[in-house]
Design an enzyme around this catalytic site. Structure first.
Site, PDB file in Angstrom:
ATOM      1  N   LYS A  25     -18.806  23.584  -4.807  1.00  0.00           N
ATOM      2  CA  LYS A  25     -17.964  23.721  -6.010  1.00  0.00           C
ATOM      3  C   LYS A  25     -18.642  23.077  -7.219  1.00  0.00           C
ATOM      4  O   LYS A  25     -18.688  23.658  -8.299  1.00  0.00           O
ATOM      5  CB  LYS A  25     -16.599  23.087  -5.734  1.00  0.00           C
ATOM      6  CG  LYS A  25     -15.620  23.188  -6.878  1.00  0.00           C
ATOM      7  CD  LYS A  25     -14.188  23.201  -6.391  1.00  0.00           C
ATOM      8  CE  LYS A  25     -13.704  21.861  -5.889  1.00  0.00           C
ATOM      9  NZ  LYS A  25     -13.497  20.872  -6.967  1.00  0.00           N
ATOM     10  N   ARG A  30     -21.467  24.052 -12.485  1.00  0.00           N
ATOM     11  CA  ARG A  30     -22.625  23.721 -13.325  1.00  0.00           C
ATOM     12  C   ARG A  30     -23.532  24.933 -13.526  1.00  0.00           C
ATOM     13  O   ARG A  30     -24.123  25.106 -14.600  1.00  0.00           O
ATOM     14  CB  ARG A  30     -23.393  22.557 -12.700  1.00  0.00           C
ATOM     15  CG  ARG A  30     -22.642  21.225 -12.866  1.00  0.00           C
ATOM     16  CD  ARG A  30     -23.122  20.207 -11.857  1.00  0.00           C
ATOM     17  NE  ARG A  30     -22.553  18.887 -12.067  1.00  0.00           N
ATOM     18  CZ  ARG A  30     -21.342  18.489 -11.645  1.00  0.00           C
ATOM     19  NH1 ARG A  30     -20.540  19.353 -11.007  1.00  0.00           N
ATOM     20  NH2 ARG A  30     -20.913  17.259 -11.854  1.00  0.00           N
ATOM     21  N   GLN A 173     -18.005  13.647 -13.415  1.00  0.00           N
ATOM     22  CA  GLN A 173     -17.462  14.525 -14.455  1.00  0.00           C
ATOM     23  C   GLN A 173     -17.671  13.914 -15.829  1.00  0.00           C
ATOM     24  O   GLN A 173     -18.058  14.604 -16.780  1.00  0.00           O
ATOM     25  CB  GLN A 173     -15.974  14.778 -14.206  1.00  0.00           C
ATOM     26  CG  GLN A 173     -15.720  15.571 -12.932  1.00  0.00           C
ATOM     27  CD  GLN A 173     -14.245  15.788 -12.670  1.00  0.00           C
ATOM     28  OE1 GLN A 173     -13.397  15.467 -13.485  1.00  0.00           O
ATOM     29  NE2 GLN A 173     -13.928  16.337 -11.503  1.00  0.00           N
ATOM     30  N   ASP A 326     -14.128  12.884  -2.425  1.00  0.00           N
ATOM     31  CA  ASP A 326     -13.178  13.955  -2.107  1.00  0.00           C
ATOM     32  C   ASP A 326     -12.814  14.006  -0.620  1.00  0.00           C
ATOM     33  O   ASP A 326     -12.018  14.848  -0.208  1.00  0.00           O
ATOM     34  CB  ASP A 326     -13.768  15.310  -2.531  1.00  0.00           C
ATOM     35  CG  ASP A 326     -13.872  15.416  -4.048  1.00  0.00           C
ATOM     36  OD1 ASP A 326     -13.092  14.754  -4.754  1.00  0.00           O
ATOM     37  OD2 ASP A 326     -14.755  16.161  -4.529  1.00  0.00           O
TER      38      ASP A 326
HETATM   39  C1  S3P Z   1     -16.893  16.296  -9.307  1.00  0.00           C
HETATM   40  C2  S3P Z   1     -16.764  14.947  -9.444  1.00  0.00           C
HETATM   41  C3  S3P Z   1     -15.704  14.163  -8.774  1.00  0.00           C
HETATM   42  C4  S3P Z   1     -15.023  14.957  -7.665  1.00  0.00           C
HETATM   43  C5  S3P Z   1     -14.747  16.389  -8.051  1.00  0.00           C
HETATM   44  C6  S3P Z   1     -16.030  17.086  -8.439  1.00  0.00           C
HETATM   45  C7  S3P Z   1     -17.988  16.978 -10.044  1.00  0.00           C
HETATM   46  O1  S3P Z   1     -14.737  13.802  -9.739  1.00  0.00           O
HETATM   47  O2  S3P Z   1     -13.824  14.336  -7.272  1.00  0.00           O
HETATM   48  O3  S3P Z   1     -14.128  17.088  -7.005  1.00  0.00           O
HETATM   49  O4  S3P Z   1     -18.312  18.138  -9.717  1.00  0.00           O
HETATM   50  O5  S3P Z   1     -18.563  16.350 -10.941  1.00  0.00           O
HETATM   51  P1  S3P Z   1     -14.895  12.480 -10.657  1.00  0.00           P
HETATM   52  O6  S3P Z   1     -16.098  12.661 -11.481  1.00  0.00           O
HETATM   53  O7  S3P Z   1     -13.656  12.416 -11.517  1.00  0.00           O
HETATM   54  O8  S3P Z   1     -14.974  11.340  -9.689  1.00  0.00           O
END
Ligand code: S3P
Length: 443
Positions: A25, A30, A173, A326
């Site tokens: 995912k 990205r 994120q 996750d």
């Molecule tokens: C993700 C970062 C994580 C994760 C999410 C996917 C990403 O979140 O929980 O499912 O693809 O950058 P956070 O950056 O808020 O920890």
């Protein structure tokens, strides 16, 4: 609002077979976003076609890029170049996806346009201020609903300013949003992480020709300092998306806790910043064999042979959380079937996922007769090698709670039901089919 789709899982025979879970995912989001910011045509194969990623595809199209599907997981994106997004005619709906929304906030913050960001009821509850603050320092202007929530109207910076940013929480994120905005700024944008989080954005930016330097930072080199030279021309490259370790986690734990099981999971991404669950399950005594470790699309992947076995409780350090953020709902299910106490430390961030995942995970176990406690930011599961089951799990619009609840039902004494399996399609389309193909009984 879609209709609720309750589903139940019950004990059946062992799980057997060989499967490949859908594409990762994080990499899929990205690939679409960087493809849209590159100049020219980017071919993607193995793209996850879950609702979250499809919403990101719609958003890049609304912003003036092209994203066309040519077959199963085969997509072509035509990018508009860094800073080249056009103002969208309507608000951008990211559905359930924090990743899609926060990364695109960053990408739009570097363009001189205004866009409205929105999502479903779950996403509207999640914190956006943490990402809006650094984007405002870069020069974007944001108007949000109460308390920094969606809907957010974002006007990107006319003259983006490169910043040095230390994320207050470990979050890929956040890091990614700042790096994507920093693409439009002259000079160097720097993100200093106290704890390293998934590095897909930095890797893909480098793959597309941006100058990105990654250095160790802090105690024991656990953190990272990421420096991006702004205003690169991103040159699109073909992207092969590996199988998502966070999706593989569900059949993997299902096989471990279901007696007599022996399954193969093909081509699972082994990025070290994503596989804390494998380390933890190994410490618990699980049998997971990595076969044919190789590199695909710039990531290490392996086929995993997973057999059922006896688990013991362990203490999971907080420092491991970013590498398995996750995976706690499904680890908590594994811990229920282990002998002894499992303490999962430092889970504050779980409170702001698709649901309050800390509370939802504890409630899922409790309603199925497992002894569980939330102590501060720790989740403590007292495993007895078995779970009574019989509960209906409240999923709170959270795909991972729904999948974890169903996996629990495969080995508990009574069936486990989930109140809504509909959100599973956000990250793992075909989950039910894949699991029943291995021998699971879902009705
Ligand atoms: C993700 C970062 C994580 C994760 C999410 C996917 C990403 O979140 O929980 O499912 O693809 O950058 P956070 O950056 O808020 O920890």
């Amino acid at each position: 609002m879609t209709e609720r789709a309750p589903l139940s899982a019950r004990r059946a025979g062992p799980l057997k077979g060989r499967v490949r879970v859908p594409g990762d995912k994080s990499i899929s989001h990205r690939a679409l976003i960087l493809g849209a910011l590159a100049v020219g045509k980017c071919n993607i194969s193995g793209l996850l076609e879950g609702d979250d990623v499809l919403n990101t595809a719609k958003a890049v199209v609304a912003l003036g890029a092209a994203a066309n599907r040519h077959g199963d997981g085969e997509w072509e994106v035509r990018g508009v170049g860094v800073g080249g997004f056009a103002e969208p005619a309507r608000s951008l709906d990211f559905g359930n996806s924090g990743t899609g929304c926060r990364l695109m906030l960053g990408a739009v913050a570097g363009c001189p346009i205004t866009a409205i960001f929105d999502g479903d009821a779950s996403l509207r509850r999640r914190p956006m201020r943490r990402v809006l603050e650094p984007l405002q320092r870069i020069g974007a202007r944001a108007n949000s609903a109460e308390d920094g929530r969606l809907p957010v109207t974002l006007t990107g910076a006319d003259d983006p300013i490169p910043i040095v940013f230390e994320p207050p929480v470990p979050s890929a994120q956040l890091k990614s949003a700042v790096l994507l905005a920093g693409l439009s700024a002259p000079g160097q944008t720097v993100v200093i992480e106290r704890e390293a989080t998934r590095d897909h954005t930095e890797k893909m930016l480098a793959y597309f020709g941006a100058a990105v330097r990654v250095e160790p930072n802090g105690d024991f080199g656990r953190g990272r300092r990421v420096t991006l030279d702004g205003q690169p021309e991103l040159v699109p490259q073909a992207i092969v998306v590996p199988a998502d370790p966070s999706s593989a986690a569900f059949p993997l734990v299902a096989a471990i806790i279901t007696a007599g099981s022996d399954i193969m999971l093909d081509g699972v991404m082994m990025n070290p910043l994503r596989i804390g669950l494998l380390t933890t399950l190994g410490e618990m005594g699980a049998s997971i064999e990595r076969i044919d470790t190789r590199t695909e699309g710039g990531e290490e992947v392996a086929d995993l042979r997973v057999r059922s076995g006896v688990l013991r409780g362990v203490d999971v350090p907080a420092s491991r959380a970013p590498a398995m953020i996750d995976e706690y709902p499904i680890l908590a299910v594994a811990a229920s079937f282990a002998e002894g106490e499992t303490r999962m430390r430092g889970l504050k961030e779980l409170r702001v996922k698709e649901s309050d995942r800390l509370a939802a995970t504890a409630a899922m176990l409790r309603i199925n007769g497992v002894e569980v406690e939330i102590e501060g930011d720790d989740l403590v599961v007292r495993g007895r090698g078995r779970a009574p089951g019989g509960g209906v799990v409240a999923t709170h619009m959270d795909h991972r709670i729904a999948m974890a609840g169903l996996v629990m039902g495969l080995s508990s004494e009574q069936p486990v039901s989930v109140d809504d399996a509909g959100f599973i399609a956000t990250s793992f389309p075909g989950f039910g089919r894949l699991m029943t193909g291995l021998g699971a009984d879902f009705t």
